[in-house]
Design an enzyme around this catalytic site. Structure first.
Site, PDB file in Angstrom:
ATOM      1  N   ASP A 107      -7.423  -4.138   7.619  1.00  0.00           N
ATOM      2  CA  ASP A 107      -6.699  -5.151   6.848  1.00  0.00           C
ATOM      3  C   ASP A 107      -6.155  -6.286   7.725  1.00  0.00           C
ATOM      4  O   ASP A 107      -5.621  -7.261   7.204  1.00  0.00           O
ATOM      5  CB  ASP A 107      -5.536  -4.505   6.067  1.00  0.00           C
ATOM      6  CG  ASP A 107      -6.033  -3.729   4.853  1.00  0.00           C
ATOM      7  OD1 ASP A 107      -7.227  -3.812   4.525  1.00  0.00           O
ATOM      8  OD2 ASP A 107      -5.209  -3.030   4.223  1.00  0.00           O
TER       9      ASP A 107
ATOM     10  N   ASN B 194       0.813  -1.224   0.000  1.00  0.00           N
ATOM     11  CA  ASN B 194       0.000   0.000   0.000  1.00  0.00           C
ATOM     12  C   ASN B 194       0.845   1.273   0.000  1.00  0.00           C
ATOM     13  O   ASN B 194       0.304   2.366  -0.190  1.00  0.00           O
ATOM     14  CB  ASN B 194      -0.967   0.001   1.190  1.00  0.00           C
ATOM     15  CG  ASN B 194      -2.089  -0.997   0.987  1.00  0.00           C
ATOM     16  OD1 ASN B 194      -2.204  -1.589  -0.076  1.00  0.00           O
ATOM     17  ND2 ASN B 194      -2.911  -1.187   2.011  1.00  0.00           N
TER      18      ASN B 194
HETATM   19  C1  UD1 Z   1      -6.744   1.638   1.439  1.00  0.00           C
HETATM   20  C2  UD1 Z   1      -5.917   0.387   1.375  1.00  0.00           C
HETATM   21  C3  UD1 Z   1      -6.713  -0.807   1.880  1.00  0.00           C
HETATM   22  C4  UD1 Z   1      -7.268  -0.521   3.271  1.00  0.00           C
HETATM   23  C5  UD1 Z   1      -8.021   0.803   3.286  1.00  0.00           C
HETATM   24  C6  UD1 Z   1      -8.466   1.205   4.691  1.00  0.00           C
HETATM   25  C7  UD1 Z   1      -4.459   0.795  -0.506  1.00  0.00           C
HETATM   26  C8  UD1 Z   1      -4.078   0.463  -1.915  1.00  0.00           C
HETATM   27  N1  UD1 Z   1      -5.511   0.158  -0.005  1.00  0.00           N
HETATM   28  O1  UD1 Z   1      -7.846   1.469   0.557  1.00  0.00           O
HETATM   29  O2  UD1 Z   1      -5.845  -1.941   1.930  1.00  0.00           O
HETATM   30  O3  UD1 Z   1      -8.160  -1.553   3.624  1.00  0.00           O
HETATM   31  O4  UD1 Z   1      -7.184   1.860   2.783  1.00  0.00           O
HETATM   32  O5  UD1 Z   1      -7.408   1.217   5.553  1.00  0.00           O
HETATM   33  O6  UD1 Z   1      -3.789   1.560   0.151  1.00  0.00           O
HETATM   34  N2  UD1 Z   1     -14.747   6.123   1.048  1.00  0.00           N
HETATM   35  C9  UD1 Z   1     -15.803   6.932   0.657  1.00  0.00           C
HETATM   36  N3  UD1 Z   1     -15.591   7.809  -0.360  1.00  0.00           N
HETATM   37  C10 UD1 Z   1     -14.382   7.913  -1.005  1.00  0.00           C
HETATM   38  C11 UD1 Z   1     -13.320   7.108  -0.580  1.00  0.00           C
HETATM   39  C12 UD1 Z   1     -13.519   6.220   0.455  1.00  0.00           C
HETATM   40  O7  UD1 Z   1     -16.892   6.853   1.201  1.00  0.00           O
HETATM   41  O8  UD1 Z   1     -14.273   8.732  -1.932  1.00  0.00           O
HETATM   42  C13 UD1 Z   1     -14.953   5.157   2.150  1.00  0.00           C
HETATM   43  C14 UD1 Z   1     -14.770   3.700   1.671  1.00  0.00           C
HETATM   44  O9  UD1 Z   1     -15.948   3.201   1.087  1.00  0.00           O
HETATM   45  C15 UD1 Z   1     -14.416   3.018   2.968  1.00  0.00           C
HETATM   46  C16 UD1 Z   1     -13.631   4.084   3.737  1.00  0.00           C
HETATM   47  O10 UD1 Z   1     -13.918   5.318   3.100  1.00  0.00           O
HETATM   48  O11 UD1 Z   1     -15.588   2.711   3.671  1.00  0.00           O
HETATM   49  C17 UD1 Z   1     -12.142   3.891   3.735  1.00  0.00           C
HETATM   50  O12 UD1 Z   1     -11.686   3.770   2.405  1.00  0.00           O
HETATM   51  P1  UD1 Z   1     -10.261   4.277   1.956  1.00  0.00           P
HETATM   52  O13 UD1 Z   1      -9.485   4.733   3.140  1.00  0.00           O
HETATM   53  O14 UD1 Z   1     -10.417   5.215   0.828  1.00  0.00           O
HETATM   54  O15 UD1 Z   1      -9.612   2.929   1.412  1.00  0.00           O
HETATM   55  P2  UD1 Z   1      -8.716   2.738   0.124  1.00  0.00           P
HETATM   56  O16 UD1 Z   1      -7.809   3.892  -0.066  1.00  0.00           O
HETATM   57  O17 UD1 Z   1      -9.563   2.303  -1.012  1.00  0.00           O
END
Ligand code: UD1
Length: 419
Positions: free
Chosen positions: A306, A23
């Site tokens: 995770d 990540n």
């Molecule tokens: C990253 C990690 C993943 C980890 C996650 C949370 C990478 C490549 N992946 O994923 O392994 O599980 O962080 O620690 O680094 N959300 C919204 N709107 C958005 C973006 C996110 O509502 O525009 C929500 C998502 O649905 C989720 C939460 O925010 O419920 C956290 O997501 P996010 O922190 O963005 O995860 P990732 O960056 O996709």
């Protein structure tokens, strides 16, 4: 399709090295688009997700070469060509090129990443932030198109500390005109790694690891080639630590930053696991049964989502009843049904799982629904009484560098079946 045949009854013993963080690698590779020159990235793990990000860069016109765990990216000839559905479907995190392409070229078109096994995973925070930086966003025919002559610094407050949105906005703001402040950002260590890389190529980013980022925009001509070393993978390391606990083993995990593991180590200590922390290593002495503990997943420095499936595998064999609440992803209990097949006593109510510890798990035919669910099932299978057959291990290959080799070197018996 690959499967793992996993022998039960293992007691892991020895030393295992954590690879570079998946990540942290993915956003750094995405950020290498920005400097229109060479980046040398060290400690890059050999993972399918990393290969997909390299394919995305090559698709955009980068020259990418690899020598063991060192990747060199020359992004001089990159063009902001469309990122197709095929590439986005292979890995959601391909969306991390949104910020860097928009920042450098003022244009980006990517296929909408869509949801995945663990949740709907919207992009609203990424897009809202980019709009605040002055981008015009169109969403049509399943594509996101973002455009801006030059982004302009802005004050942004994220509704929630999304890791991906923080990374995309950090990368986009590097070449913006003026200062960008982003509040309520993700504080994960991977953000600090990205900040270090961006500053090494000539960006001005401050505040990673806290809840506010300040980015002073620079010009493309201010950016330069750079080298960076990816931080160790705290989730991979955490998985080996739990593996030692669940198998009653004695394992030292090296190449770790112990501080990054604090939320996990605190829970494991509470569960009665014996842990010795060195400067760059953690030794775990599994001493029989663990005690039940309650866990709530939270953004860093809270307990990482995770590591939730792996902890559930461990707590399936604990003394007493544990409660796990998953607050980050709405659908991250797919491993429960598979653990139940192995004899675990788990009840799910909404986002909460109630785990009554059992004395033994039995080997079974099970399936990995996603990366960390797969990792959890490997743990359960190594601790079970009989052999297990784990299907869909492609999910595990996305995020664990040489998983079966590393476990087998510790005394596990895992055979990959290719059919
Ligand atoms: C990253 C990690 C993943 C980890 C996650 C949370 C990478 C490549 N992946 O994923 O392994 O599980 O962080 O620690 O680094 N959300 C919204 N709107 C958005 C973006 C996110 O509502 O525009 C929500 C998502 O649905 C989720 C939460 O925010 O419920 C956290 O997501 P996010 O922190 O963005 O995860 P990732 O960056 O996709």
């Amino acid at each position: 399709m690959h499967k793992f045949m996993i022998a039960g009854g293992s007691h892991l013993k020895g030393t295992v090295r954590a690879s570079g963080s998946k990540n942290a690698t993915l956003p750094v590779l995405a950020a290498s688009i920005l400097n229109a020159g060479k980046s040398v990235i060290k400690e890059v793990p050999g993972l399918v997700d990393v290969s997909v990000m390299k394919d995305v860069l090559v698709h955009l016109g980068a020259r990418v070469s690899c020598e063991k765990d060192v990747v060199e990216v020359d992004s001089s000839d990159i063009q902001p060509v469309e990122i197709s559905e095929e590439l986005m479907r292979r890995m959601r995190a391909s969306n991390l090129v949104l910020g860097s392409l928009l920042g450098r070229f003022g244009y980006v078109k990517i296929s909408y990443p869509g949801g995945c096994q663990i949740g709907s995973r919207p992009m609203n925070l990424h897009l809202k932030g980019l709009q605040m930086l002055g981008a015009t966003i169109h969403e049509k025919y399943g594509y996101i198109i973002a455009e801006a002559k030059r982004l302009t610094g802005a004050d942004i407050h994220l509704d929630l500390p999304s890791v991906g949105a923080t990374e995309n906005l950090m990368m986009a703001a590097i070449l913006a005109d003026g200062v960008t402040t982003i509040r309520n950002v993700a504080k994960e260590p991977e953000l600090v790694c990205l900040q270090n890389y961006l500053n090494s190529i000539g960006g001005h980013v401050m505040g990673a690891g806290t809840d506010t980022l300040k980015i002073e925009g620079v010009h493309l001509s201010d950016l330069k080639p750079a080298a960076c070393t990816v931080i160790p993978d705290r989730i991979e390391a955490g998985t080996y630590i739990v593996a030692a606990a669940i198998t009653g083993g004695d394992v030292t995990v090296v190449n770790v930053i112990p501080e990054h593991l604090d939320p996990l180590l605190a829970k494991l200590r509470e569960a009665g696991v014996n842990i010795a922390v060195g400067a760059n290593d953690v030794r775990v002495l599994g001493n029989g049964k663990v005690k039940a503990v309650d866990i709530k997943t939270m953004p860093y420095p809270g307990f990482p989502t995770d590591m939730q499936p792996q902890m559930m595998a461990l707590l399936s064999l604990a003394e007493g009843t544990s409660v796990i609440t998953e607050t980050i992803f709405e659908n991250r209990f797919k491993h429960v049904g598979e653990l139940q097949r192995m004899g675990a006593d788990i009840k799910v109510e909404g986002r909460t799982a109630i785990i009554k510890g059992v004395n033994r798990l039995s080997g079974a035919n099970v399936e990995a629904s996603d990366l960390r669910a797969g990792a959890a099932l490997v743990l359960a299978a190594m601790a079970a009484d009989d052999n297990s057959l784990l299907d869909n291990v492609e999910h595990i290959d996305r995020g664990y560098d040489q998983l079966e080799d590393k476990y087998n070197a510790l005394g596990a018996r895992i055979i990959r079946i290719n059919n």
